[in-house]
Design an enzyme around this catalytic site. Structure first.
Site, PDB file in Angstrom:
ATOM      1  N   ASP A 130       0.835  -1.202   0.000  1.00  0.00           N
ATOM      2  CA  ASP A 130       0.000   0.000   0.000  1.00  0.00           C
ATOM      3  C   ASP A 130       0.872   1.254   0.000  1.00  0.00           C
ATOM      4  O   ASP A 130       0.599   2.228  -0.719  1.00  0.00           O
ATOM      5  CB  ASP A 130      -0.919  -0.023   1.220  1.00  0.00           C
ATOM      6  CG  ASP A 130      -1.755   1.238   1.334  1.00  0.00           C
ATOM      7  OD1 ASP A 130      -2.672   1.418   0.514  1.00  0.00           O
ATOM      8  OD2 ASP A 130      -1.497   2.056   2.244  1.00  0.00           O
ATOM      9  N   GLU A 154      -2.069  -5.593  -3.528  1.00  0.00           N
ATOM     10  CA  GLU A 154      -1.121  -4.774  -2.775  1.00  0.00           C
ATOM     11  C   GLU A 154      -0.029  -5.636  -2.148  1.00  0.00           C
ATOM     12  O   GLU A 154       1.140  -5.222  -2.087  1.00  0.00           O
ATOM     13  CB  GLU A 154      -1.847  -3.973  -1.700  1.00  0.00           C
ATOM     14  CG  GLU A 154      -2.691  -2.841  -2.266  1.00  0.00           C
ATOM     15  CD  GLU A 154      -3.369  -2.019  -1.193  1.00  0.00           C
ATOM     16  OE1 GLU A 154      -3.535  -0.807  -1.385  1.00  0.00           O
ATOM     17  OE2 GLU A 154      -3.740  -2.588  -0.133  1.00  0.00           O
TER      18      GLU A 154
END
Length: 241
Positions: free
Chosen positions: A52, A124
């Protein structure tokens, strides 16, 4: 994950890992780890956290360099549309990520392989694994390849309902509503179909795994139709919607 399967995934994304354990780790959902009584650090949540952060940096850099005259507020909005759950889930589907994720039997049976939240988190986590294995440059190239394609449409889709509402209000032709017209599939894998309407007139149709997502697709379809017709209909002095 079997050697053949993980080889297939590496081939699909065009990246060969030096440490295959990182990639395997990125594909372990918490439900799988819990089912097998693994310790918490064995699931992919820590890699998701790292991915992220990498994603935010790379996307911020891309937007800063691409949209040179846009203010901070617009760049923030653009970034939000790129890194939101539905967009990342769509990228995950583009590489068939769902079929490689390790899920518990229960999660698998209830449609987890096509759930936006699971797909976006795994996407992610894969970014985090690539970053640890091969650094920021390779992670950036992966993000560029799968996320930075068709950016304008991704941005348009993210704000589709708001944008369509503004268009309809500008046209002054009536109130916008969304009508659920169909539900298909078992409870855990339902597909909803929604029509965007002005009065009784259908201006867009969309399907999704939730009513909200179906509405977003219907609004996006209506906007695309509007943009396609706008030039020719405006020349004739007619309304586009």
């Amino acid at each position: 994950m079997g050697t053949e399967k993980i080889e297939g995934f590496q081939h699909k994304i065009g990246i060969r890992f030096q440490d295959l354990k990182l990639l395997q780790h990125a594909l372990i959902h918490s439900s799988y780890a819990n089912e097998r009584r693994m310790t918490k650090e064995k699931n992919n949540e820590r890699l998701e956290f790292l991915g992220d952060a990498v994603l935010e940096l790379v996307s911020s850099d891309y937007l800063y360099r691409t949209y040179k005259n846009e203010p901070e507020g617009k760049l923030t909005k653009l970034r939000a549309s790129l890194v939101c759950e539905p967009t990342l889930a769509g990228c995950a589907r583009d590489i068939d990520l769902g079929k490689y994720i390790k899920l518990s039997k229960g999660e698998d049976m209830t449609g987890g392989r096509d759930r936006d939240s699971i797909l976006s988190d795994a996407f992610e986590a894969v970014i985090g694994a690539i970053y640890l294995d091969q650094g920021l440059e390779t992670a950036g190239k992966f993000i560029e390849k799968y996320l930075f394609q068709d950016v304008e449409n991704k941005v348009l889709f993210f704000d589709a309902k708001t944008n369509l509402q503004e268009i309809v209000q500008g046209e002054g032709k009536g109130s916008l509503s969304y009508e659920l017209i169909k539900e298909e599939g078992p409870d855990h894998q339902k597909v909803f179909t929604v029509e965007a309407r002005i009065g009784d007139r259908v201006i867009g149709t969309g399907s999704g795994r939730s009513k909200k997502n179906a509405e977003q697709h219907a609004a996006f379809e209506a906007i695309k139709r509007y943009k396609k017709q706008a030039a020719s209909e405006n020349e004739d002095g007619h309304s586009c919607i």
